[in-house]
Motif scaffolding. Sequence first.
Motif, PDB file in Angstrom:
ATOM      1  N   ILE A   1       0.861  -1.188   0.000  1.00  0.00           N
ATOM      2  CA  ILE A   1       0.000   0.000   0.000  1.00  0.00           C
ATOM      3  C   ILE A   1       0.895   1.234   0.000  1.00  0.00           C
ATOM      4  O   ILE A   1       2.073   1.165   0.383  1.00  0.00           O
TER       5      ILE A   1
ATOM      6  N   GLU B   1      -2.586  -0.056   8.621  1.00  0.00           N
ATOM      7  CA  GLU B   1      -1.563  -0.537   7.672  1.00  0.00           C
ATOM      8  C   GLU B   1      -1.594  -2.057   7.540  1.00  0.00           C
ATOM      9  O   GLU B   1      -1.227  -2.596   6.492  1.00  0.00           O
TER      10      GLU B   1
ATOM     11  N   CYS C   1      -5.962  -3.237   4.987  1.00  0.00           N
ATOM     12  CA  CYS C   1      -6.784  -2.120   4.483  1.00  0.00           C
ATOM     13  C   CYS C   1      -7.162  -2.295   3.024  1.00  0.00           C
ATOM     14  O   CYS C   1      -7.606  -1.354   2.383  1.00  0.00           O
TER      15      CYS C   1
ATOM     16  N   PRO D   1      -4.110   5.691   2.778  1.00  0.00           N
ATOM     17  CA  PRO D   1      -3.510   4.566   3.502  1.00  0.00           C
ATOM     18  C   PRO D   1      -2.133   4.963   4.011  1.00  0.00           C
ATOM     19  O   PRO D   1      -1.585   5.988   3.597  1.00  0.00           O
TER      20      PRO D   1
END
Length: 487
Positions: A42, A184, A187, A211
């Motif tokens: 992410i 984290e 997600c 994020p």
Amino acid sequence: MNKPIVSSAAKGVFINNKWVPGASGKTVPVVAPAEGQVFAAITAGNAEDVDRAVAAARAAAEGGAWSRFSATERGRLLSKFALLIADHAEELALIEARDTGKPLKQARADMVATARYFEYYGGAADKVHGDTIPFLPGFFVTTEHVPYGVTAHVIPWNYPAQMFGRTVAPALAMGNACVVKPAEDACLTPLRLAELAAEAGFPEGALNIVPGLGEEAGAALSSHRDIDFISFTGSPEVGVLIQTAAARNHIGCTLELGGKSPHVVFGDADLDTATSVISNAMVQNAGQTCSAGSRVLVEKAAYDTVVQALADKFSKLTAGTPEMDRDLGPVINATQKKRIEGFFARAEDQGVPVLASGQIAEGTPAEGFFVAPRVYGPVPRANELATLEVFGPVLAVLPFDDEADAVRLANGTDYGLMAAVWSHDGNRALRVSRGIKAGQVYINAFGAGGGIELPFGGMKKSGHGREKGFAALHDCSQIRTTITKHG
Ligand code: TAP
């Protein structure tokens, strides 16, 4: 299990219905808890990304297309989004199962609940009425519930999709524009849900997601000068930081900080039903549920029967990978596993008896973060297993003497999120339930995390503010009173 459709590359930050690259260019690896391996990444959002997201939300909330939606139009859009989530439920469940490690059947149930949040609040959006208030002669006074403007949402990893629905659906229903900072560790479903929201037709800026790491993206969002309200679910420690940031900004916040929720079991209850419900609820999501009923307080006369039944049930529980679809999956990460094992080690040192342990299924990857469920009893009243939130598949059983002792014991922790009273004496069940300081109390039932219609939130140090039900709509809006003098 079919592997979920997840890009291994980070998508960016979701602002104005588009993925845009994160300002830092950095990413965070995403580990599958059942495999102990990285399978995605992410974007590590930072303060600059948060600035852009908040500016987009502000423009949407003030003068943008979103601000011109009527309550009915907002409701229709939420309902459309609910249907789109339902259409994508299997895809989302596969992502959620890999990202969190939870059994597929549970991930599927979570998607039903996520869609239901938008269905419920879609139906409710145009049903939040104000009042007319009798005042002085010649005056006419009304109240209305108006949106805050920009709401910030910091959510945890245990139920990423459901938590997204729980906090975002009522905020959007009331006309706020949202900026979400998911956890984290898990997600990916909130990120996919943001795309589906854009597909459903939410206008630019209504829903934005940054994020990244809590101490960076989360801290930047919660202390941002241009947000109007914060909703947070997570640890008490971070709750202090969120409330401090809100105080510095003179804005309100909703905090949901977990629990050590008691089941109070009297000997006249249906003990078969009670022990089944207690055991299933405890291992739901591998015990990583804020509303898990992790303390079982049992009337002395029934203690032996109840511990025997719980020991039987726990010894048959098995942890496995999502596709094995056993009673529970792994816990979220190596830190949580180590933390839970720390509780086990200290309990052993202190001589707290283990009544039974479940198993870890054969064939689970050795690198996965699996913990076999355990039930302990009798746990001394001051022991940490009886007072602290373990956030793992661990049940503590304690005997009590009488009704007054049961209530004292039930109220004997800092927390006050949920409770259950099990008794066929209706008067006693009601008396005890009303003596317990908890935001939700069940009688002869228990629903860890269930009931979108039911106001939910903490008393004492479990937090403040209410989510779910119409209470959430009131919490994410403010009252404007209009006083007209007509003579
Ligand atoms: P937290 O650190 O509280 O994480 C919750 C959320 O807050 C995550 O999105 C996190 O981001 C974010 N966050 C972390 N530091 C922040 C900061 N300085 N400013 C703003 N946001 C920040 O929880 P955890 O460490 O994941 O779990 C630790 C313990 O918290 C668990 O053992 C459990 O007892 C409790 N917990 C409770 C709940 C519920 S439902 N009440 C849920 C999760 C955990 P990152 O994930 O990116 O750090």
